[in-house]
Design a protein around this motif. Structure first.
Motif, short mmCIF file in Angstrom:
data_model
loop_
_atom_site.label_atom_id
_atom_site.label_comp_id
_atom_site.label_asym_id
_atom_site.label_seq_id
_atom_site.Cartn_x
_atom_site.Cartn_y
_atom_site.Cartn_z
N GLY A 164 0.82 -1.21 0.00
CA GLY A 164 0.00 0.00 0.00
C GLY A 164 0.85 1.26 0.00
N LEU A 165 1.87 1.29 0.86
CA LEU A 165 2.76 2.45 0.90
C LEU A 165 3.47 2.63 -0.44
CD1 LEU A 165 4.44 2.14 4.44
CD2 LEU A 165 2.55 3.65 3.76
N ALA A 166 3.93 1.52 -1.02
CA ALA A 166 4.63 1.59 -2.32
C ALA A 166 3.70 2.10 -3.41
CB ALA A 166 5.18 0.21 -2.68
N THR A 167 2.43 1.68 -3.38
CA THR A 167 1.45 2.12 -4.38
C THR A 167 1.20 3.62 -4.27
OG1 THR A 167 0.39 -0.06 -4.39
CG2 THR A 167 -0.90 1.80 -5.22
N ILE A 168 1.05 4.09 -3.04
CA ILE A 168 0.83 5.53 -2.83
C ILE A 168 2.04 6.32 -3.33
CG2 ILE A 168 0.51 7.31 -1.08
CD1 ILE A 168 -1.02 5.17 0.58
N LEU A 169 3.24 5.84 -3.02
CA LEU A 169 4.46 6.53 -3.49
C LEU A 169 4.52 6.55 -5.01
CD1 LEU A 169 7.23 7.84 -2.95
CD2 LEU A 169 8.19 5.52 -2.83
N GLN A 170 4.17 5.44 -5.64
CA GLN A 170 4.26 5.35 -7.11
C GLN A 170 3.22 6.23 -7.80
OE1 GLN A 170 6.40 4.77 -9.56
NE2 GLN A 170 6.57 2.56 -9.26
N THR A 171 2.03 6.33 -7.24
CA THR A 171 0.94 7.06 -7.89
C THR A 171 0.91 8.55 -7.55
OG1 THR A 171 -0.52 6.34 -6.09
CG2 THR A 171 -0.57 5.05 -8.11
N ILE A 172 1.12 8.88 -6.28
CA ILE A 172 1.10 10.29 -5.86
C ILE A 172 2.47 10.93 -6.05
CG2 ILE A 172 0.65 11.89 -3.97
CD1 ILE A 172 -1.83 10.45 -5.09
N GLY A 173 3.49 10.19 -5.63
CA GLY A 173 4.86 10.60 -5.90
C GLY A 173 5.44 11.63 -4.95
N LEU A 174 6.76 11.66 -4.91
CA LEU A 174 7.57 12.67 -4.24
C LEU A 174 8.58 13.15 -5.27
CD1 LEU A 174 8.26 10.86 -0.83
CD2 LEU A 174 6.74 12.83 -1.18
N PRO A 175 9.26 14.27 -5.01
CA PRO A 175 10.30 14.67 -5.97
C PRO A 175 11.31 13.54 -6.22
CG PRO A 175 9.86 16.43 -4.41
CD PRO A 175 9.08 15.25 -3.93
N PHE A 176 11.46 13.17 -7.48
CA PHE A 176 12.38 12.12 -7.95
C PHE A 176 11.89 10.70 -7.66
CE2 PHE A 176 15.03 15.82 -6.78
CZ PHE A 176 15.44 16.19 -8.05
N PHE A 177 10.73 10.55 -7.05
CA PHE A 177 10.22 9.21 -6.75
C PHE A 177 8.74 9.12 -7.17
CE2 PHE A 177 13.71 9.76 -3.77
CZ PHE A 177 14.38 8.53 -3.88
N GLY A 178 8.43 8.10 -7.97
CA GLY A 178 7.05 7.85 -8.37
C GLY A 178 6.77 8.33 -9.79
N CYS A 179 6.28 7.42 -10.64
CA CYS A 179 5.99 7.77 -12.03
C CYS A 179 4.64 8.46 -12.18
CB CYS A 179 6.04 6.52 -12.92
SG CYS A 179 4.78 5.29 -12.51
N ARG A 180 3.84 8.50 -11.10
CA ARG A 180 2.52 9.15 -11.11
C ARG A 180 1.62 8.58 -12.21
NH1 ARG A 180 6.38 12.79 -9.63
NH2 ARG A 180 5.98 13.99 -7.73
N LEU A 181 1.61 7.27 -12.28
CA LEU A 181 0.75 6.53 -13.21
C LEU A 181 -0.10 5.54 -12.42
CD1 LEU A 181 3.30 5.76 -16.08
CD2 LEU A 181 1.25 7.18 -16.29
N PRO A 182 -1.22 5.06 -12.97
CA PRO A 182 -2.08 4.12 -12.23
C PRO A 182 -1.47 2.72 -12.16
CG PRO A 182 -2.97 4.51 -14.43
CD PRO A 182 -1.83 5.47 -14.25
N LEU A 183 -0.44 2.57 -11.33
CA LEU A 183 0.26 1.29 -11.16
C LEU A 183 0.15 0.82 -9.71
CD1 LEU A 183 3.57 1.72 -13.17
CD2 LEU A 183 1.82 0.01 -13.59
N VAL A 184 -0.30 -0.41 -9.52
CA VAL A 184 -0.38 -1.00 -8.18
C VAL A 184 0.94 -1.73 -7.89
CG1 VAL A 184 -1.58 -2.65 -6.71
CG2 VAL A 184 -2.87 -1.27 -8.34
#
Length: 489
Positions: free
Chosen positions: A69-89
């Motif tokens: 869940g934490l990894a999904t939130i990071l990938q979708t919402i993102g932080l600077p330099f982290f997360g592609c901000r795409l609908p990926l679980v």
């Protein structure tokens, strides 16, 4: 107009649409149900291999849900330099199961596994700039091949689910299980055809709920154990002991991390292709860094390597719901499942055969999306056809013959045991050899390309006489006289 961290206008990107709380919850739950069986399978396998008691296996499962869940939130919402901000679980990767079991059974124990995952993920985080620069080596001939292979690779999973999930169960493959899967599939089709646009988009979730209710009425599932056990459980840090760092274990896990990077790259590019949004090297790098950071942190909670779930790429393709906020909501649900074991027990009561019926459509749609991408490839006087044919064939080897690499060195088996990574590596290499390195390429069509579709106009055939034949590119009549040809004006 809103702008994202990279300065792009978010209103122009389909993944930035926010559908509202209600829709996000419904579609997010649909994503969780789709990948739930996969995310709990790895901790189940590893817990049993380590000889852990059921209570500790339960903690492994909740840790994996929480970390995913934490990894999904990071990938979708993102932080600077982290997360592609795409609908990926995101969730626990299957790529490292065999390697982690080997580390455990060789005497390293759970500590050595967790240490190897952390060390290898740190190295993976450092090398992501290299991987993010390979975007130009993923033209449609490569991405289409990989997307198609992802779908074909997942279809056997759907078939096993449809048969009951557990191959050792006495009712595995029974007509009752397969009938329930078939019923779920039919419900998906009916809702897709007859329902409103909202119902059609929720057809997978609604079919799973209806299928589960049918299973409950038929006595094929049991919710009696839902109330047994803790209702709230905070994740325990390093519950299985502090990580230990063994060189051999780390080296073997580095190979797994490289495979994970290849698979995640393929999934990021695949979902970008499906939702028709731009994925450049910077965005790919951000996604890979989120993957590796999640994998580095997951062992703290008692989980393992994280990667994008291919089956959820299929769900995006089926529903047409492109919003990353939907998937982020799914990540919040996963975190809640990790904190609330009772919710996990409810979801775990969904029969595998119900998931199998939905999975056939989900995973088939991924393959169909890949075929649609491949339809844009130029199959003229080049070798693209043989690239596609060889790569898909190579990717199918682990699926058709799971024991194929049994006698190979372990590092080869680790890389190629996944059909997705096998096809991705082959497609990338062949695309480089035939389309980037021009030296040695024949100016004549290959035997494979020569077999592609040709069109001869009807009036041209009408000009031929009985007995005419073609030899060395020229037409001769029945007496052997050459028939002159006029160049096309």
């Amino acid at each position: 107009m809103h702008f994202n961290a990279t300065g792009e206008a978010s209103a122009q990107r389909p993944e930035d649409e926010n559908l509202g709380v209600g829709a996000n919850l419904a579609f997010g739950l649909q994503h969780v149900l789709t990948m739930y069986g996969g995310i709990v399978a790895v901790p189940l396998i590893l817990g049993q291999a380590a000889g852990l008691p059921p209570s500790d296996i339960g903690l492994l499962i909740t840790a994996s849900l929480f970390a995913g869940g934490l990894a999904t939130i990071l990938q979708t919402i993102g932080l600077p330099f982290f997360g592609c901000r795409l609908p990926l679980v995101q969730g626990v990767s299957f790529a490292g199961v065999a390697t982690m079991v080997a580390i455990m059974t060789s005497g390293g124990g759970m500590g050595a596994v967790l240490g190897a995952v952390m060390a290898a993920s740190l190295l993976g985080l450092l090398i992501t700039p290299i991987f993010s620069q390979i975007i130009r080596f993923f033209p449609p001939v490569v991405t289409g091949t990989v997307i198609t292979t992802i779908g074909l690779t997942l279809l056997p999973v759907a078939a096993r689910w449809a048969m009951g999930g557990n191959s050792k169960a006495p009712d595995f493959g029974s007509m009752a299980n397969i009938g329930l899967a078939a019923g779920t599939l039919i419900i998906v089709l009916l809702l897709s055809k007859l329902g409103s646009s909202a119902i059609s988009r929720l057809s997978i979730l609604l079919a799973i709920i209806i299928g589960t209710v049918i299973a409950l009425l038929l006595g094929m599932t049991d919710f009696s154990q839902v109330g047994n056990g803790a209702y709230l459980a905070l994740p325990a840090l390093f519950h299985f002991g502090l990580p230990t760092f063994e060189i051999a274990a780390i080296v073997s896990m580095v190979i797994v991390i490289i495979v994970t990077l290849v698979e995640t790259s393929a999934d990021i590019l695949a979902v970008g292709e499906i939702i028709k949004t731009k994925v450049d090297s910077r965005r790919l790098g951000d996604g890979l860094r989120a993957d590796m950071l999640s994998s580095l942190i997951a062992p703290v909670f008692g989980s393992f390597t994280q990667s994008a779930f291919a089956q959820n790429v299929g769900l995006v393709a089926v529903t047409g719901v492109k919003s990353r906020y939907v998937v982020a909501t799914g990540g919040v649900i996963l975190v809640a499942l990790g904190l609330l074991p009772v919710m996990g027990r409810v979801v775990a009561a969904v029969p595998p055969s119900v998931l199998g019926g939905a999975g056939i459509i989900l995973f088939g749609t991924v393959a169909a999306s890949g075929i649609r991408t491949l339809s844009r490839v130029d199959y003229g006087n080049n070798m693209n056809l043989i690239i596609v044919a060889t790569s898909i064939g190579f990717g199918m080897i682990p699926i058709a013959a799971p024991q194929f690499y049994e006698h190979f060195p372990s590092w080869i088996a680790t890389i190629f045991h996944s059909g997705i990574s096998s096809a991705a590596i082959m497609a990338i290499v062949l695309n480089l050899v035939f389309n980037h390195v021009k030296a040695g390429n024949s100016d004549q069509q290959s035997v494979f390309v020569a077999g592609t579709e040709r069109i001869i106009r009807q009036h041209t055939i009408a000009e031929l006489h009985d007995g005419d034949y073609v030899q060395n590119g020229k037409i001769y009549d029945a007496r052997g006289n050459e028939v002159p040809m006029m160049a096309h004006a």
